[in-house]
Design a protein around this motif. Structure first.
Motif, mmCIF file in Angstrom:
data_model
loop_
_atom_site.group_PDB
_atom_site.id
_atom_site.type_symbol
_atom_site.label_atom_id
_atom_site.label_comp_id
_atom_site.label_asym_id
_atom_site.label_seq_id
_atom_site.Cartn_x
_atom_site.Cartn_y
_atom_site.Cartn_z
ATOM 1 N N LEU A 89 34.759 21.791 -4.022
ATOM 2 C CA LEU A 89 36.268 22.933 -4.212
ATOM 3 C C LEU A 89 35.219 23.391 -6.066
ATOM 4 O O LEU A 89 35.919 24.448 -6.426
ATOM 5 C CB LEU A 89 37.110 21.999 -4.294
ATOM 6 C CG LEU A 89 38.270 22.198 -3.348
ATOM 7 C CD1 LEU A 89 39.245 21.156 -3.859
ATOM 8 C CD2 LEU A 89 38.444 23.264 -2.502
ATOM 9 N N GLN A 90 35.251 22.163 -6.622
ATOM 10 C CA GLN A 90 34.756 22.756 -8.150
ATOM 11 C C GLN A 90 33.847 23.285 -7.797
ATOM 12 O O GLN A 90 33.820 24.942 -9.576
ATOM 13 C CB GLN A 90 34.056 20.720 -8.847
ATOM 14 C CG GLN A 90 35.640 20.616 -8.717
ATOM 15 C CD GLN A 90 34.230 18.608 -9.063
ATOM 16 O OE1 GLN A 90 33.783 18.714 -9.173
ATOM 17 N NE2 GLN A 90 35.302 18.460 -10.026
ATOM 18 N N PRO A 132 29.647 28.504 -2.490
ATOM 19 C CA PRO A 132 30.491 28.141 -1.510
ATOM 20 C C PRO A 132 29.343 27.092 -0.265
ATOM 21 O O PRO A 132 30.489 27.487 0.250
ATOM 22 C CB PRO A 132 30.516 29.381 -1.126
ATOM 23 C CG PRO A 132 29.945 30.617 -0.984
ATOM 24 C CD PRO A 132 29.463 29.973 -2.516
ATOM 25 N N GLY A 133 28.063 27.260 -0.732
ATOM 26 C CA GLY A 133 27.054 27.446 -0.220
ATOM 27 C C GLY A 133 27.402 25.811 1.197
ATOM 28 O O GLY A 133 27.345 24.873 1.555
ATOM 29 N N LEU A 134 27.787 25.047 -0.940
ATOM 30 C CA LEU A 134 27.766 23.832 -0.703
ATOM 31 C C LEU A 134 29.371 22.881 0.292
ATOM 32 O O LEU A 134 28.609 22.229 0.743
ATOM 33 C CB LEU A 134 28.337 22.978 -1.752
ATOM 34 C CG LEU A 134 28.268 21.640 -2.425
ATOM 35 C CD1 LEU A 134 26.818 21.384 -1.975
ATOM 36 C CD2 LEU A 134 28.410 21.388 -3.760
ATOM 37 N N ALA A 135 30.306 24.221 0.657
ATOM 38 C CA ALA A 135 31.424 23.709 1.062
ATOM 39 C C ALA A 135 31.467 23.822 2.679
ATOM 40 O O ALA A 135 32.127 22.913 2.977
ATOM 41 C CB ALA A 135 32.407 24.316 0.310
ATOM 42 N N GLN A 187 27.840 11.845 -11.633
ATOM 43 C CA GLN A 187 28.859 11.134 -10.554
ATOM 44 C C GLN A 187 29.084 12.975 -10.074
ATOM 45 O O GLN A 187 29.194 12.955 -11.278
ATOM 46 C CB GLN A 187 30.054 10.708 -11.639
ATOM 47 C CG GLN A 187 31.591 9.968 -10.448
ATOM 48 C CD GLN A 187 31.011 9.112 -8.979
ATOM 49 O OE1 GLN A 187 30.054 8.840 -9.426
ATOM 50 N NE2 GLN A 187 32.133 9.122 -8.292
ATOM 51 N N ALA A 188 29.115 13.197 -8.819
ATOM 52 C CA ALA A 188 28.964 14.763 -8.115
ATOM 53 C C ALA A 188 30.351 15.593 -9.029
ATOM 54 O O ALA A 188 30.573 16.709 -10.099
ATOM 55 C CB ALA A 188 28.799 14.845 -7.082
ATOM 56 N N TRP A 189 31.191 15.048 -9.026
ATOM 57 C CA TRP A 189 32.802 15.367 -9.721
ATOM 58 C C TRP A 189 33.148 15.399 -10.957
ATOM 59 O O TRP A 189 33.690 16.122 -11.432
ATOM 60 C CB TRP A 189 33.761 14.820 -8.301
ATOM 61 C CG TRP A 189 34.449 13.652 -8.714
ATOM 62 C CD1 TRP A 189 33.959 12.622 -9.767
ATOM 63 C CD2 TRP A 189 35.537 12.818 -8.135
ATOM 64 N NE1 TRP A 189 34.741 11.450 -9.682
ATOM 65 C CE2 TRP A 189 35.751 11.370 -8.038
ATOM 66 C CE3 TRP A 189 36.356 13.228 -6.906
ATOM 67 C CZ2 TRP A 189 36.388 11.031 -7.840
ATOM 68 C CZ3 TRP A 189 37.002 12.216 -5.912
ATOM 69 C CH2 TRP A 189 37.032 10.814 -6.542
ATOM 70 N N SER A 190 32.171 14.704 -11.230
ATOM 71 C CA SER A 190 32.571 14.387 -13.069
ATOM 72 C C SER A 190 31.410 16.027 -13.830
ATOM 73 O O SER A 190 31.711 16.887 -14.449
ATOM 74 C CB SER A 190 31.925 12.798 -13.608
ATOM 75 O OG SER A 190 32.468 12.578 -13.444
ATOM 76 N N SER A 191 30.100 16.109 -12.718
ATOM 77 C CA SER A 191 29.691 16.629 -13.217
ATOM 78 C C SER A 191 30.191 18.406 -12.931
ATOM 79 O O SER A 191 30.450 19.210 -13.518
ATOM 80 C CB SER A 191 27.704 16.294 -12.303
ATOM 81 O OG SER A 191 27.929 16.006 -12.903
ATOM 82 N N SER A 197 32.980 18.995 -12.663
ATOM 83 C CA SER A 197 34.849 19.539 -13.780
ATOM 84 C C SER A 197 34.279 19.653 -14.662
ATOM 85 O O SER A 197 34.847 21.158 -14.924
ATOM 86 C CB SER A 197 34.940 17.967 -14.408
ATOM 87 O OG SER A 197 35.397 17.123 -13.816
ATOM 88 N N ALA A 198 32.804 20.617 -15.097
ATOM 89 C CA ALA A 198 32.867 21.440 -15.965
ATOM 90 C C ALA A 198 33.104 23.347 -15.515
ATOM 91 O O ALA A 198 33.698 23.987 -16.409
ATOM 92 C CB ALA A 198 30.881 21.311 -16.460
ATOM 93 N N PHE A 199 32.360 22.660 -14.472
ATOM 94 C CA PHE A 199 32.630 24.008 -13.778
ATOM 95 C C PHE A 199 34.009 24.732 -13.529
ATOM 96 O O PHE A 199 34.104 25.275 -13.632
ATOM 97 C CB PHE A 199 31.486 24.453 -12.606
ATOM 98 C CG PHE A 199 30.459 24.022 -12.950
ATOM 99 C CD1 PHE A 199 30.149 24.981 -13.564
ATOM 100 C CD2 PHE A 199 29.659 22.724 -12.827
ATOM 101 C CE1 PHE A 199 28.484 24.573 -14.022
ATOM 102 C CE2 PHE A 199 28.439 22.689 -13.243
ATOM 103 C CZ PHE A 199 27.743 23.253 -13.521
#
Length: 717
Positions: free
Chosen positions: A304-305, A311-314, A636-640, A642-644
């Motif tokens: 989501l971030q 969008p390919g990651l999602a 940590q992925a969702w910490s990284s 967070s910037a975006f």
């Protein structure tokens, strides 16, 4: 089987169970990753055998690796990771040796991972005026402990460790697990040691006057060839080429601020580092060292971030989770038909069912988040063909949400572990003390968390939109009604009028846990609260009880269990701050969001441009840095990510994949940034560069001239 205490899964408890040595400090640790293999070591490159090591498939295959020059630990000059996260380098110098003063020998230690193999080069440079023969030694060991053992879980019995096997230029360390799988590590050297034992290799490196020499070391599951300069260079080139290919996916950001760009670049590189190519597509592993595997919740939130950029990651996350969706009810794994996976592991303990986490479904929020991501992906891309493939899975997930609501008195999604081996708390705050009443009492289940109801609300709204686009108006109407009934129920049963806030949870008797926690901020992200209540919620999240100057605390500082050094009860989690911040922007709170982004950026600067999993929730004071949490994952992925997420919220940017349209609503730029470009932003089949520029007290948004007309840009100021 003995009951598993989930505190054993808390990293803070895990290391205390290992030994009495000081805990690792994650912001001084350096991590590399390749597929399901990763290494964590200190700033000298040494592995000490605490929470660090070389891991492969959730097993620590190297638990000790210490370099000594002349029998002594070299003095550290500096350590760094390459910008692409491929090569770790430590620069050191010698301590005083016999007839040799300190600081004469430069020691450069560089390391990378490629194809589940660690490559290391130890290069010595002689700055004295005479030839030298320098003693160099490597101490090593492999305990082959399962990741959960490393984290502190005790085992009654382990497998068989074999005696080390040595040859002229390598040593084999081997262990046969109780699962009958033989795991081994082969440590190979480019030079034949003058002495090689079960746990130590000694070398004599000849250095000409003003000359140098190198020793190459490899650690892998087998001995394939002698280490060499050529093999090291080849592995480096291949690893860098693949990382470049991963980082080319999606749009990138470039601003007028050099340091800000460094943060964006590091965050993007960390996402690429943690993203593993699975058979179903790319998947961002949660974090190193404790969670370097596919987690449902973490993968969805990270996707989501990054959705607006990549969008390919999602799509990869959705494909993987759909493939591993539960089809049966099993108490041990907390699975039920339609439920989405929480965690998967490959180690010995899960293979033997000593723990349920081989494929575990004990996450109450992952299923609605999965459905929400599918709807968000469709809006971003317009890719209804993929949604059609996913539709049976989405309907099964919706069926699980419906079943959970039907079993609850007020129609909420609640959790209670089905077996004592599972996690007692199954939201994102999953430590054993993270859910409580205002007086500190731990509530009895089933527990209905406030943010989970928000995710279910968002899931229903997304399903309604998708069903309508598929021509099923009856299903669309039903799901839209479910969303509104969820909104009404949350407002009625969670809102605390006296506190102007939403309760953390409802316990098993539907009594509210009247606690002000950051969980309520996630309701803003999905747009559930009324504007009036949203305003009261935002005001409190931005007040001193939550706001530290570095980010938003997970718990208000006047609540009984508040502890800024705890895992979930007063610390700062960047992803939580970002979700709350994006929710504030949704309700029009832009200027405060800019300050929130600024504090997050300044936190990253103090952590060498890497936001850890969490850090301590102390209030910011002039001249002081944020306080690290000692065993946080980094990266940590969702910490990284967070910037975006925060950056998108500041820019007010939304992409409508169905209309192939870019919409920008009241954009803001970060403090100190005058221009920002989103490069290679894909909208339908078009790829454009979107520019933002500060003009007085406003921010203008425009496409490059060559891109005008390729994708409509709608700007509201």
């Amino acid at each position: 089987m003995a009951q598993l205490d989930e505190r054993q899964l808390d990293p803070a408890v895990a290391l205390a169970a290992l030994d009495d040595a000081p805990p690792r400090t994650p912001h001084r640790q350096y991590a590399l990753k390749d597929g399901d293999c990763f290494v964590v070591a200190n700033d000298r490159g040494d592995i000490q055998g605490r929470g660090d090591g070389l891991f492969r498939d959730d097993t620590r295959v190297l638990s000790l690796l210490r370099l000594r020059v002349g029998g002594r630990e070299p003095t550290l000059l500096g350590a760094s990771l390459s910008q692409d996260n491929i090569v770790f380098t430590a620069n050191m110098t010698n301590m005083p040796l016999e007839q040799l003063p300190q600081g004469i020998i430069h020691v450069e230690r560089s390391r990378l991972l490629w194809q589940d193999r660690m490559f290391e080069r130890i290069r010595l440079a002689n700055y004295s005026d005479r030839e030298l023969v320098v003693p160099v030694s490597l101490e090593f060991d492999a305990d082959f402990r399962d990741m959960f053992e490393v984290r502190g879980t005790a085992r009654r019995k382990r497998g068989r460790t074999f005696a080390s096997e040595t040859s002229a230029d390598h040593v084999v360390l081997r262990y046969e697990g109780l699962d009958t799988l033989v795991r081994q590590s082969v440590i190979s050297f480019s030079e034949q040691p003058v002495q090689l034992s079960a746990g130590n290799a000694e070398f004599r490196i000849s250095l000409a006057r003003r000359g140098g020499g190198s020793l190459f070391v490899e650690v892998g599951a087998s001995h394939v060839a002698p280490p060499s300069r050529e093999r090291h260079r080849s592995a480096t080139a291949h690893a860098r080429w693949r990382m470049r290919a991963k980082r080319r996916h999606g749009a990138t950001l470039h601003s007028s601020g050099r340091v800000f760009n460094d943060w964006m670049s590091r965050a993007r590189a960390d996402i690429a580092l943690l993203t593993t190519e699975l058979a179903t597509g790319p998947y961002p592993y949660a974090g190193i060292p404790w969670f370097s595997t596919a987690f449902g919740r973490d993968g969805v939130i990270s996707a989501l971030q990054m959705l607006w950029l990549n969008p390919g990651l999602a799509k990869g996350v959705l494909s993987f989770l759909a493939r591993h969706q539960a089809t049966e009810t099993l108490a041990f794994s907390d699975s039920q038909p339609g439920k989405i996976m929480h965690e998967t592991r490959k180690g010995e303990m899960t293979a033997l069912s000593e723990l349920p986490f081989g494929r575990y479904y004990g996450g109450v929020d992952t299923t609605p988040l999965y459905v929400h991501l599918a709807g968000a992906y469709a809006r971003r891309t317009g890719d209804m063909a993929f949604i059609d493939e996913l539709w049976p899975s989405l309907c099964a997930a919706a069926g699980w949400i419906d079943a959970m609501r039907a079993s609850h008195e007020h129609g909420f999604v609640a959790y209670q572990r089905a077996a004592d081996t599972g996690l007692s708390n199954q939201g994102w705050k999953d430590s054993s003390d993270a859910v409580f009443h205002a007086d500190g009492r731990i509530p009895q289940g089933p527990i209905a968390l406030v943010e989970v109801q928000g995710y279910a609300f968002a899931a229903y709204r997304g399903l309604a939109d998708l069903a309508s686009r598929r021509g099923d108006e009856a299903a669309a109407k039903r799901w839209a009604e479910c969303a509104e009934s969820m909104r009404t129920a949350v407002e009625r049963h969670f809102w605390m009028d006296g506190k102007g806030f939403y309760a953390l949870a409802l316990d098993g008797e539907s009594k509210p846990c009247e606690v002000r926690a950051s969980n309520a901020g996630h309701l803003l992200f999905v747009g559930l609260p009324s504007p009036e209540r949203a305003r009261r919620l935002v005001d409190q999240l931005l007040a001193a009880g939550f706001q530290t100057g570095w980010g938003i605390r997970t718990l208000a500082d006047d609540e009984i269990p508040f502890n800024p050094m705890s895992y979930h009860n007063g610390s700062i989690w960047p992803h939580d701050t970002a979700i709350c911040g994006a929710g504030m922007a949704r309700y029009g709170e832009r200027d405060s969001l800019v300050r929130l982004l600024s504090g997050t950026f300044e936190s990253a600067v103090h952590f060498n441009m890497r936001l850890p999993e969490l850090f301590c929730g102390f209030t910011r004071a002039p001249g002081e840095a944020p306080v690290a949490y000692p065993v946080a994952c980094l990266p940590q992925a969702w910490s990284s990510g967070s910037a975006f997420m925060l950056m998108q919220a500041c820019l007010g940017l939304e992409i409508d994949g169905f209309e192939n349209e870019i919409r920008v609503n009241r954009p803001r730029l970060p403090i100190g940034i005058d221009t920002l470009t989103v490069r290679r932003l894909r909208v339908g089949r078009a790829q454009v560069d979107l520019n933002f520029q500060r003009v007085g007290d406003r921010v203008a948004a425009f496409l490059d001239a060559r891109d005008e007309g390729r994708a409509p840009l709608v700007v509201r100021s």
